[in-house]
Design a protein around this motif. Structure first.
Motif, PDB file in Angstrom:
ATOM      1  N   GLU A 569       3.319  12.416  -4.302  1.00 45.94           N
ATOM      2  CA  GLU A 569       4.075  11.359  -3.590  1.00 45.94           C
ATOM      3  C   GLU A 569       5.367  10.806  -4.429  1.00 45.94           C
ATOM      4  O   GLU A 569       6.322  10.430  -3.893  1.00 45.94           O
ATOM      5  CB  GLU A 569       2.817  10.092  -3.492  1.00 45.94           C
ATOM      6  N   ARG A 692       5.198   1.478   0.624  1.00 46.49           N
ATOM      7  CA  ARG A 692       4.794   2.640   1.533  1.00 46.49           C
ATOM      8  C   ARG A 692       3.980   3.822   0.852  1.00 46.49           C
ATOM      9  O   ARG A 692       3.017   4.219   1.322  1.00 46.49           O
ATOM     10  CB  ARG A 692       5.956   3.152   2.141  1.00 46.49           C
ATOM     11  N   HIS A 696      -0.668   1.751   0.298  1.00 45.50           N
ATOM     12  CA  HIS A 696      -1.335   2.011   1.642  1.00 45.50           C
ATOM     13  C   HIS A 696      -2.984   2.043   1.521  1.00 45.50           C
ATOM     14  O   HIS A 696      -3.383   1.590   0.272  1.00 45.50           O
ATOM     15  CB  HIS A 696      -1.147   3.587   2.205  1.00 45.50           C
ATOM     16  N   ALA A 697      -3.613   2.004   2.705  1.00 46.52           N
ATOM     17  CA  ALA A 697      -5.006   1.457   2.801  1.00 46.52           C
ATOM     18  C   ALA A 697      -5.858   2.225   1.688  1.00 46.52           C
ATOM     19  O   ALA A 697      -6.862   1.864   1.109  1.00 46.52           O
ATOM     20  CB  ALA A 697      -5.220   1.471   4.039  1.00 46.52           C
ATOM     21  N   ASN A 698      -5.381   3.570   1.640  1.00 44.75           N
ATOM     22  CA  ASN A 698      -6.451   4.715   0.841  1.00 44.75           C
ATOM     23  C   ASN A 698      -5.964   4.625  -0.673  1.00 44.75           C
ATOM     24  O   ASN A 698      -5.963   5.686  -1.348  1.00 44.75           O
ATOM     25  CB  ASN A 698      -6.383   5.918   1.574  1.00 44.75           C
ATOM     26  N   ALA A 699      -5.122   3.728  -1.036  1.00 49.53           N
ATOM     27  CA  ALA A 699      -4.392   3.661  -2.346  1.00 49.53           C
ATOM     28  C   ALA A 699      -5.453   3.988  -3.596  1.00 49.53           C
ATOM     29  O   ALA A 699      -6.618   3.016  -3.644  1.00 49.53           O
ATOM     30  CB  ALA A 699      -3.534   2.785  -2.471  1.00 49.53           C
ATOM     31  N   ASP A 703      -2.304   5.290  -8.035  1.00 53.63           N
ATOM     32  CA  ASP A 703      -1.375   4.559  -7.049  1.00 53.63           C
ATOM     33  C   ASP A 703      -0.947   3.167  -7.180  1.00 53.63           C
ATOM     34  O   ASP A 703       0.405   3.020  -7.421  1.00 53.63           O
ATOM     35  CB  ASP A 703      -1.764   5.116  -5.528  1.00 53.63           C
ATOM     36  N   ARG A 727      -5.979  -3.402  -4.419  1.00 54.70           N
ATOM     37  CA  ARG A 727      -5.062  -3.374  -3.356  1.00 54.70           C
ATOM     38  C   ARG A 727      -4.265  -4.588  -3.055  1.00 54.70           C
ATOM     39  O   ARG A 727      -3.114  -4.745  -3.151  1.00 54.70           O
ATOM     40  CB  ARG A 727      -5.330  -2.460  -2.307  1.00 54.70           C
ATOM     41  N   ASP A 790       0.674  -3.912   6.629  1.00 53.26           N
ATOM     42  CA  ASP A 790       0.474  -2.521   7.057  1.00 53.26           C
ATOM     43  C   ASP A 790       1.590  -1.787   7.183  1.00 53.26           C
ATOM     44  O   ASP A 790       2.981  -2.246   7.073  1.00 53.26           O
ATOM     45  CB  ASP A 790      -0.252  -1.920   8.289  1.00 53.26           C
ATOM     46  N   GLU A 791       1.787  -0.481   7.588  1.00 50.25           N
ATOM     47  CA  GLU A 791       3.156   0.323   7.643  1.00 50.25           C
ATOM     48  C   GLU A 791       3.995  -0.181   8.721  1.00 50.25           C
ATOM     49  O   GLU A 791       5.218  -0.075   8.415  1.00 50.25           O
ATOM     50  CB  GLU A 791       2.797   1.659   7.880  1.00 50.25           C
TER      51      GLU A 791
END
Length: 828
Positions: A569, A692, A696-699, A703, A727, A790-791
């Protein structure tokens, strides 16, 4: 060898006496120091001051003079070069006694009056031409004769407000004129900067020699321009061609010193024969312009229609008496070397006096007898273009020594001489006096010329700068033609027996009207400062990505300390920024090369080096607005030594220092607000990009840790949360916490506050477009929840930031030739 700190007065006198004795023994009698006499107290005092500061090391004195000049910000650019060069200042000043100087000043003032009379006649009744005192071809045949100026009487009645005269000192000590500078005389700012630097190097010389000061001259010039304006409190600008002009640094220094607005052609607009400056508060009237633009380029409607640096309609405004232009376009007509052949007789004709400062002998070859004399004595003459521009043979416009011409050039010159003799002049070969300069071997004699400046004061009379600007040749050859433009400069000191009053440009307390309004902010300047903030913040964000990639992703043993997904990333964000093409793999060697390309990419606009270059370019045109320390940091060389991680850290710390200077040294003016607006918008954009990628939700924990690193929020987070990384708390801190100076909420609040305090164009009390958009964005941030960030919401915030940036540009910055907010103009 004695150091500067340890040199006593006795030691300094001893060292100075030895310097002077050794120098006089090796120099000719034409040298100014030699001619002054063996026991001249002025020269002895100058060398004693130098010895007191540098000991017996003249090289140290030279280095200190250079450092002081650089600290002041003095620099110059050679035509065709992109980078500025340091200003070459000699530590040894040129000393001229006050009695001798009075004769020079009187001659310069007389000459300025004569030039004014001739230029007024050439663009007026032309009696000198009709009476046979000037050949018509010399006037109308000149490329600097501007026909639209015919019969135009400038405001105040004067064509010349500021002139320069180049002088040389002959072998017998007499001063003579080499050239007149009338179009856009350069050097007064350098003379001022030389004096400032030398006052730091040998400050005690002022009181020992009673040195004449420069401030009264500049005050008289400023007051003279104001006196010829129609308004009591006029707005005066210095019109510059821009930062690539060779003397831009001098122009910026003069504007700052005199309190003038530094403007470019694009900053100005002419409406109804009045000149206006396009500012963030609308159009502001300009009453006078001191221009440094080629006169043929100042008005594309009147002169060269291809000009991109002039102001359409400027000559009409001058003809209407609404703007003073110093000097008027067309005044450069008299710079032509050919005019020197006629000035002695014109002086007796127009003033009834002989020239107090004689010209060097000149023969214009447009006359049959003079042409024959030059042709017969070619080997003993200097051959030059008659009008100062290139000819068929002398294409570069430079003069040549007849005796030094190769056979091919000589033959071509003679042939062209027969076809177009009016294009040439013959001039005597002048030998110059010399003065001391510090070389690698110590004191050495070098030839010099002196540029003297005269400015018209409020009463219409001439004020001559006491001193001027000395140019010193690089080679010992004493012929003026060989010296060229010189390789060194020197302060010129006018000294006398009587004390000098300590005059400055600062007015007295009882005549000063207090002001807390910082003055007019041109739209171009606001635009530059806004983008300076954005570029610095953008570069800082890129460096953060590089440091995260190199500092946490590469292990000496395994090659990866972060998870592969986090590294991927980081690479993706860097690649999408355009800084470098994505690497073929995530191996250590490929990542190192990728980071190097992101740092050093020479192509495009998005590598760290390219962004740094753009920031430097903006700093170069903002010398009149930024501190010397900020300019010095911006212009510091891009780091090239050490590993990639060390280089990135070094440059990022420099950006931190620039941010600190901007925050603590810029006054809280509209200029600072635009600089900070740029920073805030760019920082918010970088935060959205980081969230971004890593929020994110799966960070993963890697991350989220990387996100905190990029947002400089690791310490803040760990002070608040002791149970580890999660998170939602990370997102709240980085995006929505108004107390985090690196977070999105903080940036939006600062943006909203800045826009609320910037000028508006109407008094209806309604928010302008940019203010309304900022308020909407602030409401969205204030009501957002970290858990639902969210995004889609991030994309909306990012789009609103982009739209807000565009709205700021539309409202405050220049939009091509648009007069600027024509629907709601403000005239003041």
């Amino acid at each position: 060898m004695a150091s500067a700190a340890a040199t006593s007065l006795f030691d300094a006198a001893t060292i100075a006496a030895r310097w002077v004795a050794d120098y006089r023994a090796a120099t000719p009698a034409t040298d100014v120091l030699y001619a002054a006499g063996l026991d001249d107290p002025a020269w002895n005092a100058a060398f004693e001051e130098l010895a007191g500061r540098s000991g017996d090391d003249l090289g140290h004195a030279r280095d200190r003079a250079q450092r002081h000049a650089e600290d002041i910000g003095t620099g110059f650019r050679i035509v065709g070069e992109g980078e500025e060069r340091p200003w070459p200042l000699s530590p040894v000043p040129l000393l001229i006694a006050r009695d001798e100087w009075q004769g020079i000043a009187a001659g310069v003032a007389q000459r300025a009056d004569l030039l004014e009379a001739v230029i007024a006649d050439c663009y007026g009744e032309q009696r000198l031409v009709s009476g046979g005192y000037l050949p018509a071809a010399l006037v109308t045949g000149s490329p600097f004769f501007l026909r639209p100026m015919m019969a135009l009487t400038p405001p105040g009645g004067y064509h010349l407000n500021f002139v320069a005269v180049d002088l040389c000192r002959g072998p017998t000590g007499e001063w003579r004129v080499l050239a007149d500078q009338l179009r856009a005389p350069v050097g007064a700012g350098y003379a001022l900067e030389n004096r400032l630097a030398m006052s730091r190097l040998v400050g005690g010389l002022q009181s020992r020699l009673n040195i004449e000061r420069h401030a009264p001259f500049f005050a008289a010039f400023r007051e003279g321009l104001a006196a010829r304006c129609r308004r009591i409190d006029p707005r005066i600008g210095l019109l510059t061609p821009g930062r690539f002009n060779p003397s831009y640094a001098e122009q910026a220094h003069l504007a700052r010193y005199l309190g003038l607005l530094l403007v470019e052609g694009g900053d100005l607009a002419v409406l109804d024969d009045r000149v206006y400056l396009r500012t963030i508060a609308g159009l502001k009237r300009v009453d006078a312009l001191w221009h440094r633009v080629d006169p043929r380029m100042v008005d594309p409607l009147a002169f060269d229609s291809h000009s991109q640096i002039g102001v359409a309609g400027l000559v009409d405004a001058m003809a209407a008496g609404e703007v003073v232009i110093a000097n008027t376009p067309g005044a450069g007509l008299l710079e032509a070397p050919a005019f020197a052949a006629f000035l002695p007789k014109l002086s007796t004709r127009l003033t009834g006096e002989n020239l107090k400062l004689a010209n060097i002998a000149t023969w214009w070859c447009g006359q049959a007898r003079e042409a024959a004399e030059v042709a017969a004595d070619l080997d003993n003459m200097l051959i030059a273009p008659a009008f100062g521009v290139g000819t068929n043979v002398l294409s570069d416009g430079a003069a040549v020594l007849g005796a030094n011409m190769p056979p091919e050039q000589r033959a071509a010159l003679i042939a062209d001489f027969e076809r177009r003799p009016q294009d040439y002049v013959g001039r005597e070969v002048v030998r110059l006096s010399t003065m001391p300069v510090v070389t690698e071997q110590g004191l050495a004699a070098r030839p010099f010329t002196l540029r003297v400046f005269a400015a018209r004061g409020p009463d219409g009379g001439w004020h001559v700068l006491p001193g001027g600007f000395a140019q010193i040749g690089e080679h010992p050859d004493e012929r003026a033609a060989v010296m060229g433009e010189g390789s060194w400069s020197a302060d010129v000191v006018i000294h006398g027996p009587d004390p000098v009053q300590p005059v400055t440009l600062l007015p007295s307390d009882d005549t000063t009207q207090l002001r807390r309004n910082p003055g007019t902010l041109p739209s171009r300047v606001a635009d530059n400062l806004f983008w300076l903030g954005r570029y610095l913040e953008r570069g800082e964000a890129l460096l953060g990505l590089v440091r995260s990639l190199l500092g946490h992703s590469i292990s000496a043993d395994t090659g990866a300390a972060l998870s592969v997904e986090t590294v991927r990333e980081l690479v993706s964000i860097l690649a999408m920024s355009g800084a470098a093409a994505a690497p073929p793999s995530l191996k250590r060697a490929d990542l190192t090369r990728f980071a190097a390309a992101a740092m050093d990419g020479a192509d495009g606009w998005t590598s760290v080096r390219a962004i740094n270059r753009q920031a430097c370019g903006i700093g170069a045109v903002s010398r009149d607005r930024l501190s010397a320390d900020m300019i010095r940091l911006l212009e510091a060389p891009f780091p090239t030594k050490g590993g990639q991680l060390d280089r990135a850290g070094s440059l990022q710390r420099r950006y931190y220092a620039l941010a600190g200077l901007g925050a603590e040294h810029l006054g809280r003016t509209d200029a600072w607000r635009f600089h900070d607006l740029g920073r805030r918008i760019e920082r918010a954009v970088a935060a959205i990009r980081a969230i971004r990628g890593f929020g994110h939700a799966n960070a993963t924990s890697d991350d989220l840790s990387t996100l905190l690193d990029l947002a400089d929020s690791q310490i803040s987070y760990r002070q608040r949360y002791l149970t580890g990384i999660a998170r939602v708390p990370v997102l709240d801190l980085v995006a929505l916490d108004p107390g985090n100076p690196r977070g999105i909420a903080f940036q939006v609040a600062a943006i909203t506050e800045h826009l609320a305090k910037l000028p508006v164009l109407s008094d209806d009390g309604l928010a302008e477009a940019q203010q309304a958009q900022a308020a909407e964005l602030a409401a969205i941030i204030a009501t957002a929840q970290a858990a639902s960030l969210d995004e889609a919401r991030l994309n909306d915030i990012g789009n609103r930031l982009a739209s807000l940036s565009d709205a700021i540009a539309r409202r405050y910055f220049l939009q091509g030739a648009e007069p600027l907010r024509a629907a709601s103009l403000v005239f003041a």
